[in-house]
Scaffold this active site. Structure first.
Site, mmCIF file in Angstrom:
data_model
loop_
_atom_site.group_PDB
_atom_site.id
_atom_site.type_symbol
_atom_site.label_atom_id
_atom_site.label_comp_id
_atom_site.label_asym_id
_atom_site.label_seq_id
_atom_site.Cartn_x
_atom_site.Cartn_y
_atom_site.Cartn_z
ATOM 1 N N GLY A 1 6.861 -23.277 38.284
ATOM 2 C CA GLY A 1 7.747 -23.733 39.355
ATOM 3 C C GLY A 1 8.993 -24.497 38.968
ATOM 4 O O GLY A 1 9.849 -24.735 39.827
ATOM 5 N N ARG B 1 10.060 -18.597 35.675
ATOM 6 C CA ARG B 1 11.521 -18.685 35.748
ATOM 7 C C ARG B 1 12.129 -19.568 34.653
ATOM 8 O O ARG B 1 13.151 -19.211 34.068
ATOM 9 C CB ARG B 1 11.903 -19.271 37.128
ATOM 10 C CG ARG B 1 13.389 -19.225 37.428
ATOM 11 C CD ARG B 1 13.690 -20.015 38.723
ATOM 12 N NE ARG B 1 12.791 -19.694 39.788
ATOM 13 C CZ ARG B 1 13.016 -18.755 40.711
ATOM 14 N NH1 ARG B 1 14.151 -18.086 40.700
ATOM 15 N NH2 ARG B 1 12.131 -18.510 41.657
ATOM 16 N N TYR C 1 16.764 -13.801 49.257
ATOM 17 C CA TYR C 1 16.782 -15.265 49.466
ATOM 18 C C TYR C 1 18.180 -15.833 49.624
ATOM 19 O O TYR C 1 18.354 -17.050 49.551
ATOM 20 C CB TYR C 1 16.216 -16.006 48.247
ATOM 21 C CG TYR C 1 14.983 -15.521 47.588
ATOM 22 C CD1 TYR C 1 13.755 -15.491 48.267
ATOM 23 C CD2 TYR C 1 15.006 -15.158 46.237
ATOM 24 C CE1 TYR C 1 12.612 -15.092 47.601
ATOM 25 C CE2 TYR C 1 13.854 -14.774 45.576
ATOM 26 C CZ TYR C 1 12.659 -14.732 46.273
ATOM 27 O OH TYR C 1 11.533 -14.353 45.612
ATOM 28 N N CYS D 1 23.220 1.720 50.778
ATOM 29 C CA CYS D 1 23.615 1.770 52.177
ATOM 30 C C CYS D 1 22.914 0.709 53.012
ATOM 31 O O CYS D 1 22.014 1.016 53.810
ATOM 32 C CB CYS D 1 23.319 3.163 52.730
ATOM 33 S SG CYS D 1 24.105 4.409 51.738
HETATM 34 C C1 LIG Z 1 5.022 -16.963 40.567
HETATM 35 C C2 LIG Z 1 3.971 -17.884 40.101
HETATM 36 C C3 LIG Z 1 4.200 -18.730 39.009
HETATM 37 C C4 LIG Z 1 5.533 -18.833 38.303
HETATM 38 O O1 LIG Z 1 6.489 -19.548 39.046
HETATM 39 P P1 LIG Z 1 7.919 -19.908 38.441
HETATM 40 O O2 LIG Z 1 8.623 -20.568 39.555
HETATM 41 O O3 LIG Z 1 8.564 -18.632 38.024
HETATM 42 O O4 LIG Z 1 7.694 -20.819 37.273
HETATM 43 C C5 LIG Z 1 3.142 -19.498 38.571
HETATM 44 N N1 LIG Z 1 1.919 -19.467 39.179
HETATM 45 C C6 LIG Z 1 1.691 -18.673 40.243
HETATM 46 C C7 LIG Z 1 0.343 -18.676 40.854
HETATM 47 C C8 LIG Z 1 2.699 -17.866 40.739
HETATM 48 O O5 LIG Z 1 2.448 -17.091 41.797
#
Ligand SMILES: *Cc1c(COP(=O)(O)O)cnc(C)c1O
Length: 428
Positions: A244, A289, A329, A355
């Site tokens: 995250g 990410r 988003y 399109c």
């Molecule tokens: C998508 C996801 C992640 C990765 O999240 P990032 O924001 O890309 O770091 C980690 N754990 C779970 C359960 C996810 O669904």
């Protein structure tokens, strides 16, 4: 440090000019930097090494869905990464890339019986279970195979990650995980099931988080549960805080990985000292990410410039099917011209050929460009290629990995004829 920078007025990936990549591989093409990927992974690995109490006290499970190219997985595996998967297909990718299933955790709200069987047959490390019905299904599938499934419960700590609603996952109203108030009873259920081994606890509260305060708040809530479980004789071996952490797309200033992990381990180490005579608990992470996002760009060529009364459009050869984040988003990606021009810039919307009015990649950007110029859509390494589709019967982009002065083709451009090989005409 950026691994995409100008040298003599031309944007490079490490030491390779993007103009050379376009000549060799065409466009649109995803371009990844091996050095950037490595540095981003090592930010986690080095912080774990520095703060964790024992040598194997932490495991970084790269989130495969953020970028699942085999060469990306291969590199991360070589660096010592584990993997967080959300489907059986992702497990097969990890194995095809040389990854070790004993470092794989399986997340997701909808695991099928078949996916459970596949994961059990490869003896993955842990299932991150998201509901009681899933627990029962897993128990049944494991029992039928004569196996035991190690589980962690994904707990929804009900903290506000303060991010985009589509990528926030830790609030009560989200579909993910088991509610905090129900976690204890779910663990009791799990502990009583014959083919389930209770191994850990996990959460993942959202994506593109810039501040670590919500994660530390979530950590405190998990710690409270671990203590309550221990008092009932249910002892957990690992604590997984999820992924995250955000990246800089524009001018965001995300928390530095080392600082975040430093605070997290300080809290965990103090807690273990105070309550468990220093007995360790394995700490796991699921970053996606923050490892790949800024390690990749999408290279595209301007096809046409359209000047209308209201707007100027730069129509490029990449589209929403290649990079869906803006359409999905309203995500912002930087746009850089690969070769810099000295002419006066104009304001453009950068749009694709699909399109749909939603097919835009960037809006209101000041660019000095002409038809035939190359553009780089920045920060496209995560949730770029993995979210791509074949809408409008467009073949997916090629992918290359740059390593110093070398370029490796890691996915061929899809050929439109490949796209309908699985389809059949009905015989008369
Ligand atoms: C998508 C996801 C992640 C990765 O999240 P990032 O924001 O890309 O770091 C980690 N754990 C779970 C359960 C996810 O669904």
């Amino acid at each position: 440090m950026s691994y995409f920078s100008y040298k003599n007025g031309v944007l490079h990936a490490e030491n390779v000019a993007l103009t050379a990549i376009s000549q060799q591989f065409g466009s649109p093409t995803y371009v990844y930097s091996k050095a950037a990927l490595t540095a981003n992974f090592l930010a986690y690995a080095n912080a774990c090494k520095q703060h964790s109490r024992q040598a194997d006290g932490a495991l970084i499970c790269y989130s495969v869905k953020s970028n699942s190219n085999l060469a990306v997985l291969q590199l991360l595996n070589q660096l010592g990464s584990g993997f967080d998967i959300v489907s059986g297909g992702e497990l097969l990718r990890v194995i095809a890339a040389g990854g070790d299933p004993s470092k794989v955790i399986f997340s997701g709200v909808g695991k099928s019986r078949e996916e459970m069987r596949l994961a059990l047959s490869h003896d993955i490390l842990c299932f991150n279970v998201e509901s009681v019905p899933e627990l029962h299904r897993l128990n049944e599938v494991a029992g039928a195979m004569g196996k035991r499934a190690a589980i962690s419960l994904r707990v929804n700590p009900d903290v506000d990650a303060k991010t985009h609603p589509y990528i926030s996952t830790g609030l009560k109203e989200n579909k993910f995980g088991v509610a905090y108030d129900e976690a204890l009873s779910c663990y009791r259920t799990a502990a009583a099931l014959p083919y389930i081994d209770v191994a850990g606890i996990d959460c993942h509260i959202g994506s593109q988080l810039l501040d670590d305060a919500p994660m530390l708040e979530a950590l405190d809530k998990l710690i409270e549960l671990v203590d309550q479980l221990a008092s009932e004789g249910i002892h957990l071996h690992h604590l997984d805080i999820g992924g995250g952490i955000g990246i800089t797309y524009d001018d965001e200033q995300p928390v530095v990985i080392g600082d975040y992990l430093g605070r997290l381990f300080a809290r965990i180490n103090a807690w273990r000292e105070e309550k468990y005579q220093g007995a360790p608990i394995k700490v796991m992470f699921e970053p996606g990410r923050s490892i790949v996002g800024n390690a990749g760009i999408l290279l595209t060529e301007v096809q046409y410039l359209k000047h209308s009364e209201a707007k100027n459009f730069a129509v490029v050869d990449a589209a929403m099917n290649d990079l869906m984040r803006p359409a999905l988003y309203e995500a912002w990606h930087g746009v850089q011209t690969v070769s810099q021009r000295s002419t006066a810039p104009q304001v453009y919307d950068v749009v694709g050929p699909v399109c749909e009015s939603g097919d835009w990649l960037a809006r209101c950007r000041s660019l000095a460009i002409e038809a035939g110029d190359l553009l780089a859509l920045m920060s496209a390494g995560a949730y770029g290629m993995t979210m791509s589709s074949n809408y409008n019967t467009r073949g997916r982009a090629a992918e290359v990995m740059v390593d110093g002065t070398q370029v490796h083709l890691i996915r061929q451009r899809e050929n439109p004829a490949d796209l309908f090989t699985l389809e059949s005409l009905i015989s008369p």
